[in-house]
Design an enzyme around this catalytic site. Structure first.
Site, mmCIF file in Angstrom:
data_model
loop_
_atom_site.group_PDB
_atom_site.id
_atom_site.type_symbol
_atom_site.label_atom_id
_atom_site.label_comp_id
_atom_site.label_asym_id
_atom_site.label_seq_id
_atom_site.Cartn_x
_atom_site.Cartn_y
_atom_site.Cartn_z
ATOM 1 N N HIS A 1 0.838 -1.202 0.000
ATOM 2 C CA HIS A 1 0.000 0.000 0.000
ATOM 3 C C HIS A 1 0.873 1.252 0.000
ATOM 4 O O HIS A 1 2.079 1.187 0.197
ATOM 5 C CB HIS A 1 -0.924 0.023 1.225
ATOM 6 C CG HIS A 1 -2.098 -0.884 1.113
ATOM 7 N ND1 HIS A 1 -2.030 -2.215 1.443
ATOM 8 C CD2 HIS A 1 -3.372 -0.667 0.694
ATOM 9 C CE1 HIS A 1 -3.217 -2.778 1.248
ATOM 10 N NE2 HIS A 1 -4.044 -1.859 0.787
ATOM 11 N N LYS B 1 -0.569 4.741 4.629
ATOM 12 C CA LYS B 1 -1.398 3.769 5.359
ATOM 13 C C LYS B 1 -0.790 3.501 6.730
ATOM 14 O O LYS B 1 0.410 3.258 6.852
ATOM 15 C CB LYS B 1 -1.533 2.470 4.570
ATOM 16 C CG LYS B 1 -2.529 1.488 5.193
ATOM 17 C CD LYS B 1 -2.892 0.381 4.233
ATOM 18 C CE LYS B 1 -3.867 -0.615 4.864
ATOM 19 N NZ LYS B 1 -5.136 0.013 5.264
#
Length: 273
Positions: A159, A163
Protein backbone atom coordinates in the site's frame (compact mmCIF):
# COMPACT_ATOMS: atom_id res chain seq x y z
CA UNK A 1 -35.20 3.97 6.37
CA UNK A 2 -36.25 6.61 3.85
CA UNK A 3 -38.92 5.49 1.36
CA UNK A 4 -37.36 6.95 -1.80
CA UNK A 5 -33.65 7.12 -2.48
CA UNK A 6 -31.33 5.87 0.24
CA UNK A 7 -29.74 8.98 1.70
CA UNK A 8 -26.11 8.54 2.68
CA UNK A 9 -23.78 10.53 4.89
CA UNK A 10 -20.05 10.47 4.15
CA UNK A 11 -17.53 10.67 6.99
CA UNK A 12 -14.13 12.24 6.32
CA UNK A 13 -15.57 14.03 3.31
CA UNK A 14 -12.40 15.99 2.63
CA UNK A 15 -10.06 13.00 2.51
CA UNK A 16 -9.00 11.02 -0.55
CA UNK A 17 -11.53 8.29 0.10
CA UNK A 18 -14.24 10.68 1.27
CA UNK A 19 -14.19 12.64 -1.97
CA UNK A 20 -14.49 9.48 -4.04
CA UNK A 21 -17.35 8.25 -1.86
CA UNK A 22 -19.13 11.52 -2.62
CA UNK A 23 -18.58 10.99 -6.34
CA UNK A 24 -19.86 7.42 -6.10
CA UNK A 25 -22.95 8.45 -4.13
CA UNK A 26 -23.81 11.09 -6.71
CA UNK A 27 -23.39 8.61 -9.56
CA UNK A 28 -25.38 5.59 -8.33
CA UNK A 29 -29.08 5.50 -9.12
CA UNK A 30 -31.21 4.99 -6.02
CA UNK A 31 -28.74 6.78 -3.75
CA UNK A 32 -28.85 10.40 -2.65
CA UNK A 33 -26.03 12.32 -0.98
CA UNK A 34 -27.67 13.52 2.21
CA UNK A 35 -24.79 14.76 4.35
CA UNK A 36 -21.01 15.13 4.52
CA UNK A 37 -18.97 15.23 7.70
CA UNK A 38 -15.52 16.58 8.57
CA UNK A 39 -13.69 17.05 11.84
CA UNK A 40 -14.27 20.11 14.01
CA UNK A 41 -11.99 22.96 12.97
CA UNK A 42 -11.46 21.74 9.41
CA UNK A 43 -11.01 24.49 6.83
CA UNK A 44 -13.46 22.57 4.62
CA UNK A 45 -16.48 23.12 6.87
CA UNK A 46 -19.21 24.96 5.01
CA UNK A 47 -17.92 23.86 1.60
CA UNK A 48 -20.30 22.29 -0.90
CA UNK A 49 -19.63 18.54 -0.78
CA UNK A 50 -20.06 18.07 -4.52
CA UNK A 51 -17.70 20.90 -5.38
CA UNK A 52 -15.19 19.53 -2.88
CA UNK A 53 -15.24 16.21 -4.74
CA UNK A 54 -15.03 17.84 -8.16
CA UNK A 55 -18.57 16.77 -9.03
CA UNK A 56 -20.34 20.14 -9.12
CA UNK A 57 -22.63 21.93 -6.70
CA UNK A 58 -25.02 19.73 -4.71
CA UNK A 59 -26.38 21.99 -1.98
CA UNK A 60 -25.00 19.61 0.66
CA UNK A 61 -22.58 21.48 2.91
CA UNK A 62 -19.77 19.86 4.87
CA UNK A 63 -20.53 19.90 8.60
CA UNK A 64 -18.84 18.72 11.78
CA UNK A 65 -21.84 17.91 13.99
CA UNK A 66 -23.62 14.57 13.84
CA UNK A 67 -26.62 16.11 15.56
CA UNK A 68 -26.89 18.69 12.78
CA UNK A 69 -27.20 16.01 10.08
CA UNK A 70 -29.13 13.29 11.92
CA UNK A 71 -32.32 13.87 9.91
CA UNK A 72 -30.50 14.03 6.57
CA UNK A 73 -29.31 10.44 6.11
CA UNK A 74 -30.35 6.80 6.37
CA UNK A 75 -26.94 5.11 6.07
CA UNK A 76 -23.60 6.43 7.34
CA UNK A 77 -20.52 5.47 5.29
CA UNK A 78 -17.30 5.54 7.28
CA UNK A 79 -13.72 4.95 6.05
CA UNK A 80 -11.92 6.96 8.74
CA UNK A 81 -10.05 5.82 11.88
CA UNK A 82 -11.20 3.27 14.48
CA UNK A 83 -11.73 5.76 17.31
CA UNK A 84 -13.83 8.07 15.13
CA UNK A 85 -15.79 5.22 13.60
CA UNK A 86 -16.72 3.87 17.03
CA UNK A 87 -18.06 7.30 18.03
CA UNK A 88 -20.11 7.40 14.83
CA UNK A 89 -21.29 3.84 15.51
CA UNK A 90 -22.67 4.79 18.91
CA UNK A 91 -24.55 7.71 17.37
CA UNK A 92 -25.99 5.59 14.55
CA UNK A 93 -27.06 2.90 16.99
CA UNK A 94 -28.81 5.47 19.17
CA UNK A 95 -30.66 6.97 16.21
CA UNK A 96 -31.42 3.82 14.21
CA UNK A 97 -29.16 4.56 11.24
CA UNK A 98 -27.54 1.90 9.08
CA UNK A 99 -23.76 1.89 8.62
CA UNK A 100 -21.25 0.87 6.00
CA UNK A 101 -17.86 0.51 7.71
CA UNK A 102 -14.68 0.34 5.66
CA UNK A 103 -12.37 1.50 8.44
CA UNK A 104 -9.57 -0.94 9.24
CA UNK A 105 -7.26 -1.38 12.23
CA UNK A 106 -9.87 -2.21 14.90
CA UNK A 107 -8.74 -4.14 17.94
CA UNK A 108 -10.90 -7.00 19.21
CA UNK A 109 -12.88 -4.68 21.49
CA UNK A 110 -13.72 -2.45 18.55
CA UNK A 111 -14.85 -5.39 16.45
CA UNK A 112 -17.02 -6.58 19.33
CA UNK A 113 -18.61 -3.12 19.61
CA UNK A 114 -19.59 -3.37 15.95
CA UNK A 115 -21.05 -6.84 16.45
CA UNK A 116 -22.99 -5.61 19.48
CA UNK A 117 -24.41 -2.63 17.59
CA UNK A 118 -25.63 -4.95 14.84
CA UNK A 119 -28.28 -6.22 17.26
CA UNK A 120 -30.03 -2.88 16.76
CA UNK A 121 -28.95 -1.56 13.34
CA UNK A 122 -27.93 -2.99 9.97
CA UNK A 123 -24.19 -2.83 9.28
CA UNK A 124 -22.03 -3.83 6.32
CA UNK A 125 -18.53 -4.24 7.76
CA UNK A 126 -15.84 -5.32 5.31
CA UNK A 127 -12.08 -5.10 5.05
CA UNK A 128 -12.37 -4.33 1.35
CA UNK A 129 -15.34 -3.20 -0.75
CA UNK A 130 -13.83 -4.08 -4.12
CA UNK A 131 -15.86 -6.63 -6.09
CA UNK A 132 -12.63 -8.20 -7.32
CA UNK A 133 -11.17 -8.60 -3.83
CA UNK A 134 -14.29 -10.33 -2.59
CA UNK A 135 -14.28 -12.71 -5.54
CA UNK A 136 -10.61 -13.36 -4.65
CA UNK A 137 -11.58 -14.24 -1.07
CA UNK A 138 -13.99 -16.84 -2.43
CA UNK A 139 -11.26 -18.25 -4.69
CA UNK A 140 -8.88 -18.45 -1.73
CA UNK A 141 -11.35 -20.58 0.20
CA UNK A 142 -11.57 -22.98 -2.74
CA UNK A 143 -7.79 -23.09 -3.26
CA UNK A 144 -7.10 -23.62 0.44
CA UNK A 145 -9.43 -26.61 0.62
CA UNK A 146 -7.59 -28.27 -2.28
CA UNK A 147 -3.98 -27.18 -1.67
CA UNK A 148 -3.74 -25.76 1.83
CA UNK A 149 -2.63 -28.88 3.66
CA UNK A 150 0.23 -29.53 1.21
CA UNK A 151 1.66 -26.06 0.54
CA UNK A 152 3.36 -23.14 2.26
CA UNK A 153 0.93 -20.22 2.38
CA UNK A 154 2.18 -16.63 2.28
CA UNK A 155 0.23 -13.38 1.93
CA UNK A 156 2.00 -10.31 0.54
CA UNK A 157 0.38 -6.88 0.53
CA UNK A 158 1.52 -3.43 -0.64
CA UNK A 159 0.00 0.00 0.00
CA UNK A 160 0.87 3.69 -0.18
CA UNK A 161 3.21 5.33 2.31
CA UNK A 162 0.34 6.97 4.23
CA UNK A 163 -1.40 3.77 5.36
CA UNK A 164 -1.11 3.51 9.13
CA UNK A 165 -2.06 -0.13 9.89
CA UNK A 166 -0.32 -3.36 8.94
CA UNK A 167 -1.03 -5.95 7.79
CA UNK A 168 -3.92 -4.43 5.86
CA UNK A 169 -7.46 -5.38 6.74
CA UNK A 170 -7.72 -7.10 3.37
CA UNK A 171 -4.61 -9.19 4.02
CA UNK A 172 -6.05 -10.28 7.35
CA UNK A 173 -9.36 -11.12 5.67
CA UNK A 174 -7.42 -13.25 3.19
CA UNK A 175 -5.71 -15.06 6.05
CA UNK A 176 -9.01 -15.58 7.83
CA UNK A 177 -10.65 -16.96 4.68
CA UNK A 178 -7.80 -19.45 4.22
CA UNK A 179 -7.65 -20.41 7.89
CA UNK A 180 -11.41 -20.92 8.04
CA UNK A 181 -11.30 -23.17 4.99
CA UNK A 182 -8.66 -25.26 6.79
CA UNK A 183 -10.62 -25.37 10.07
CA UNK A 184 -7.98 -23.26 11.82
CA UNK A 185 -7.97 -20.06 13.85
CA UNK A 186 -5.78 -17.42 12.22
CA UNK A 187 -4.55 -16.29 15.64
CA UNK A 188 -2.96 -19.71 16.09
CA UNK A 189 -1.21 -20.01 12.72
CA UNK A 190 -0.32 -16.48 11.56
CA UNK A 191 3.32 -15.34 11.35
CA UNK A 192 3.56 -11.56 11.03
CA UNK A 193 7.31 -10.96 11.11
CA UNK A 194 10.57 -12.76 10.45
CA UNK A 195 13.94 -11.40 11.50
CA UNK A 196 17.29 -12.87 12.42
CA UNK A 197 17.79 -16.61 12.82
CA UNK A 198 14.19 -17.83 12.51
CA UNK A 199 14.83 -21.49 11.85
CA UNK A 200 12.99 -23.42 9.18
CA UNK A 201 9.46 -22.51 8.22
CA UNK A 202 6.90 -24.07 10.56
CA UNK A 203 4.45 -26.25 8.59
CA UNK A 204 0.83 -25.15 8.68
CA UNK A 205 1.56 -21.47 9.29
CA UNK A 206 0.32 -18.53 7.22
CA UNK A 207 2.98 -15.88 6.67
CA UNK A 208 2.39 -12.16 6.10
CA UNK A 209 4.67 -9.63 4.41
CA UNK A 210 3.97 -5.89 4.17
CA UNK A 211 5.19 -3.17 1.78
CA UNK A 212 4.54 0.56 2.29
CA UNK A 213 5.74 2.71 -0.60
CA UNK A 214 4.78 5.59 -2.87
CA UNK A 215 1.17 5.85 -3.98
CA UNK A 216 0.26 2.15 -4.29
CA UNK A 217 -3.53 1.97 -3.97
CA UNK A 218 -3.53 -1.67 -2.92
CA UNK A 219 -1.99 -4.95 -4.08
CA UNK A 220 -2.59 -8.33 -2.46
CA UNK A 221 -1.20 -11.76 -3.32
CA UNK A 222 -1.78 -15.13 -1.70
CA UNK A 223 0.86 -17.74 -2.52
CA UNK A 224 0.37 -21.50 -2.20
CA UNK A 225 3.92 -22.83 -2.70
CA UNK A 226 4.90 -26.48 -3.08
CA UNK A 227 8.06 -28.16 -4.34
CA UNK A 228 8.12 -27.65 -8.10
CA UNK A 229 5.12 -25.35 -8.40
CA UNK A 230 3.24 -22.52 -6.76
CA UNK A 231 -0.15 -20.93 -7.23
CA UNK A 232 -0.49 -17.17 -6.79
CA UNK A 233 -3.82 -15.38 -6.61
CA UNK A 234 -3.42 -11.61 -6.94
CA UNK A 235 -5.63 -8.54 -6.89
CA UNK A 236 -4.36 -5.08 -7.84
CA UNK A 237 -6.38 -1.90 -7.39
CA UNK A 238 -5.50 1.11 -9.53
CA UNK A 239 -8.16 3.50 -8.20
CA UNK A 240 -9.97 4.03 -4.91
CA UNK A 241 -13.18 4.39 -6.90
CA UNK A 242 -13.51 0.61 -6.89
CA UNK A 243 -13.79 0.72 -3.08
CA UNK A 244 -16.09 3.76 -3.13
CA UNK A 245 -18.45 2.19 -5.65
CA UNK A 246 -18.66 -1.00 -3.61
CA UNK A 247 -19.36 0.91 -0.40
CA UNK A 248 -22.17 2.95 -1.92
CA UNK A 249 -23.59 -0.19 -3.52
CA UNK A 250 -23.58 -1.73 -0.03
CA UNK A 251 -25.51 1.23 1.37
CA UNK A 252 -28.19 0.72 -1.26
CA UNK A 253 -28.28 -3.01 -0.48
CA UNK A 254 -29.00 -2.23 3.19
CA UNK A 255 -32.37 -0.74 2.24
CA UNK A 256 -35.11 -2.41 4.25
CA UNK A 257 -32.74 -4.23 6.60
CA UNK A 258 -33.35 -3.34 10.23
CA UNK A 259 -30.42 -5.08 11.93
CA UNK A 260 -27.61 -7.56 11.46
CA UNK A 261 -23.96 -7.58 10.45
CA UNK A 262 -23.06 -8.30 6.83
CA UNK A 263 -20.03 -8.15 4.56
CA UNK A 264 -19.46 -7.76 0.84
CA UNK A 265 -19.94 -11.46 0.26
CA UNK A 266 -23.53 -10.96 1.41
CA UNK A 267 -23.95 -7.89 -0.80
CA UNK A 268 -22.61 -9.77 -3.84
CA UNK A 269 -24.37 -13.05 -2.91
CA UNK A 270 -21.04 -14.88 -3.05
CA UNK A 271 -21.95 -17.16 -0.17
CA UNK A 272 -24.29 -19.06 -2.49
CA UNK A 273 -21.63 -19.82 -5.11
Amino acid sequence: MHDANIRVAIAGAGGRMGRQLIQAALALEGVQLGAALEREGSSLLGSDAGELAGAGKTGVTVQSSLDAIKDDFDVFIDFTRPEGTLNHLAFCRQHGKGMVIGTTGFDEAGKQAIRDAAADIAIVFAANFSVGVNVMLKLLEKAAKVMGDYTDIEIIEAHHRHKVDAPSGTALAMGEAIAHALDKDLKDCAVYSREGHTGERVPGTIGFATVRAGDIVGEHTAMFADIGERLEITHKASSRMTFANGAVRSALWLSGKESGIFDMRDVLDLNNL
